[in-house]
Scaffold this motif. Structure first.
Motif, PDB file in Angstrom:
ATOM      1  N   THR A 172       0.823  -1.214   0.000  1.00 14.91           N
ATOM      2  CA  THR A 172       0.000   0.000   0.000  1.00 14.91           C
ATOM      3  C   THR A 172       0.856   1.263   0.000  1.00 14.91           C
ATOM      4  O   THR A 172       0.365   2.348  -0.305  1.00 14.91           O
ATOM      5  CB  THR A 172      -0.917   0.019   1.231  1.00 14.91           C
ATOM      6  N   CYS A 173       2.131   1.142   0.364  1.00 11.66           N
ATOM      7  CA  CYS A 173       3.042   2.287   0.347  1.00 11.66           C
ATOM      8  C   CYS A 173       3.497   2.559  -1.089  1.00 11.66           C
ATOM      9  O   CYS A 173       3.469   1.683  -1.949  1.00 11.66           O
ATOM     10  CB  CYS A 173       4.260   2.036   1.224  1.00 11.66           C
ATOM     11  N   SER A 174       3.952   3.775  -1.323  1.00 11.86           N
ATOM     12  CA  SER A 174       4.523   4.135  -2.616  1.00 11.86           C
ATOM     13  C   SER A 174       5.885   4.778  -2.394  1.00 11.86           C
ATOM     14  O   SER A 174       6.234   5.167  -1.279  1.00 11.86           O
ATOM     15  CB  SER A 174       3.597   5.081  -3.384  1.00 11.86           C
ATOM     16  N   ILE A 175       6.649   4.908  -3.493  1.00 11.63           N
ATOM     17  CA  ILE A 175       8.010   5.418  -3.417  1.00 11.63           C
ATOM     18  C   ILE A 175       8.198   6.545  -4.427  1.00 11.63           C
ATOM     19  O   ILE A 175       7.732   6.465  -5.556  1.00 11.63           O
ATOM     20  CB  ILE A 175       9.033   4.308  -3.715  1.00 11.63           C
ATOM     21  N   GLU A 176       8.886   7.585  -3.982  1.00 10.93           N
ATOM     22  CA  GLU A 176       9.347   8.635  -4.876  1.00 10.93           C
ATOM     23  C   GLU A 176      10.836   8.849  -4.640  1.00 10.93           C
ATOM     24  O   GLU A 176      11.373   8.448  -3.605  1.00 10.93           O
ATOM     25  CB  GLU A 176       8.592   9.947  -4.632  1.00 10.93           C
ATOM     26  N   ILE A 177      11.506   9.475  -5.596  1.00 12.71           N
ATOM     27  CA  ILE A 177      12.919   9.805  -5.456  1.00 12.71           C
ATOM     28  C   ILE A 177      13.050  11.315  -5.362  1.00 12.71           C
ATOM     29  O   ILE A 177      12.490  12.052  -6.166  1.00 12.71           O
ATOM     30  CB  ILE A 177      13.738   9.268  -6.643  1.00 12.71           C
ATOM     31  N   GLU A 178      13.778  11.785  -4.366  1.00 14.95           N
ATOM     32  CA  GLU A 178      13.902  13.213  -4.085  1.00 14.95           C
ATOM     33  C   GLU A 178      15.372  13.623  -4.146  1.00 14.95           C
ATOM     34  O   GLU A 178      16.238  12.977  -3.554  1.00 14.95           O
ATOM     35  CB  GLU A 178      13.330  13.499  -2.697  1.00 14.95           C
ATOM     36  N   SER A 179      15.656  14.696  -4.869  1.00 18.18           N
ATOM     37  CA  SER A 179      17.020  15.196  -4.968  1.00 18.18           C
ATOM     38  C   SER A 179      17.440  15.852  -3.658  1.00 18.18           C
ATOM     39  O   SER A 179      16.649  16.547  -3.007  1.00 18.18           O
ATOM     40  CB  SER A 179      17.122  16.207  -6.117  1.00 18.18           C
ATOM     41  N   VAL A 180      18.685  15.617  -3.257  1.00 21.42           N
ATOM     42  CA  VAL A 180      19.225  16.300  -2.085  1.00 21.42           C
ATOM     43  C   VAL A 180      19.298  17.795  -2.379  1.00 21.42           C
ATOM     44  O   VAL A 180      19.781  18.216  -3.429  1.00 21.42           O
ATOM     45  CB  VAL A 180      20.626  15.756  -1.743  1.00 21.42           C
ATOM     46  N   LYS A 181      18.821  18.622  -1.449  1.00 21.39           N
ATOM     47  CA  LYS A 181      18.748  20.068  -1.675  1.00 21.39           C
ATOM     48  C   LYS A 181      20.115  20.716  -1.433  1.00 21.39           C
ATOM     49  O   LYS A 181      20.815  20.378  -0.483  1.00 21.39           O
ATOM     50  CB  LYS A 181      17.706  20.693  -0.747  1.00 21.39           C
ATOM     51  N   GLY A 182      20.464  21.649  -2.305  1.00 23.08           N
ATOM     52  CA  GLY A 182      21.691  22.429  -2.119  1.00 23.08           C
ATOM     53  C   GLY A 182      22.881  21.813  -2.830  1.00 23.08           C
ATOM     54  O   GLY A 182      23.196  20.636  -2.629  1.00 23.08           O
ATOM     55  N   LEU A 183      23.569  22.621  -3.667  1.00 25.21           N
ATOM     56  CA  LEU A 183      24.711  22.124  -4.419  1.00 25.21           C
ATOM     57  C   LEU A 183      25.835  21.654  -3.500  1.00 25.21           C
ATOM     58  O   LEU A 183      26.455  20.610  -3.733  1.00 25.21           O
ATOM     59  CB  LEU A 183      25.222  23.215  -5.364  1.00 25.21           C
TER      60      LEU A 183
END
Length: 226
Positions: A172-183
């Motif tokens: 029932t869970c879902s997954i997304e990919i998130e970019s790390v913030k800040g260069l």
């Protein structure tokens, strides 16, 4: 079928079967058994299912062990320090697990490939890209790396996880990919460029020492040739 898990941090699950009961396992997982356990190697259904297992990190073929002529005993050992966890699978509660987590199961359990719904998860998810969906009906034994911590996520609740630390979750869970913030964080933080975001509702099981992290730590202290 009755079972007993012993011996962490290198655990083994010992299963006591009634006559004609069967267990399914990946090749190389069986460590000892009673003489009346009969082995049969199978593709586990269609060619599509076999290739699905291969792409999810498992073997195309599975071994089926059946107790013949009376009760039998068979044991399956983990390949890495950690835990063996027994999970009851029902038709209305499948789970998703890291690739190579499957150790053994009762015969009514199905193993297939699980793709993330969002394309970004596929391109940037690393180890989290291809996972296993475990469905059907019966008991499955999973081998998880290191120790584990569980969370129950409410609908829409988000949990940010470093790639590789996601061991298992409810389907029932879902997954997304998130970019790390800040260069600067991306270049100097040492945590990679992307994180996995797990979104509820459902149970999430995290592992403390993924095999890839362990291998990297060992490689860093090995002497270089030349």
């Amino acid at each position: 079928m009755k079972y007993n898990i012993q011996g962490e941090p290198m655990p083994v699950v010992i299963c006591d079967l009634e006559a004609n009961e069967s267990m399914i396992t990946e090749k190389g997982s069986m460590v000892w058994m009673s003489p009346n356990m009969e082995m049969q190697t199978s593709g586990g259904g269609s060619i599509g299912k076999a290739f699905g297992r291969m792409f999810s990190g498992e073997s195309m073929f599975q071994n089926i062990y059946t107790a013949k002529g009376g009760p039998g005993m068979i044991a399956f050992a983990s390949s890495f320090p950690g835990q063996i966890r027994a999970v009851e699978i029902t038709p209305d509660r499948p789970i998703v697990a890291q690739k190579s987590a499957f150790l053994a199961s009762e015969k009514g359990v199905d193993l297939s490939i699980f793709f993330q719904k969002k394309t970004s998860a596929g391109f940037f998810g690393g180890e989290g890209f291809i996972m296993q969906k475990i469905s059907g009906n019966g008991l499955v034994f999973l081998e998880l790396d290191g120790s584990t911590v569980e969370y129950d996520l409410a609908p829409g609740q988000r949990l940010i996880v470093d790639t590789g630390n996601l061991a298992m979750m409810d389907a029932t869970c879902s997954i997304e990919i998130e970019s790390v913030k800040g260069l600067k964080n991306k270049l100097l933080g040492g945590e990679g460029l992307f994180n996995t975001v797990v979104i509820g509702p459902g149970r999430v099981v995290l592992q403390t020492m993924p095999l890839s992290t362990f291998a990297g730590s060992i490689a860093a202290v090995l002497p270089t040739s030349g």
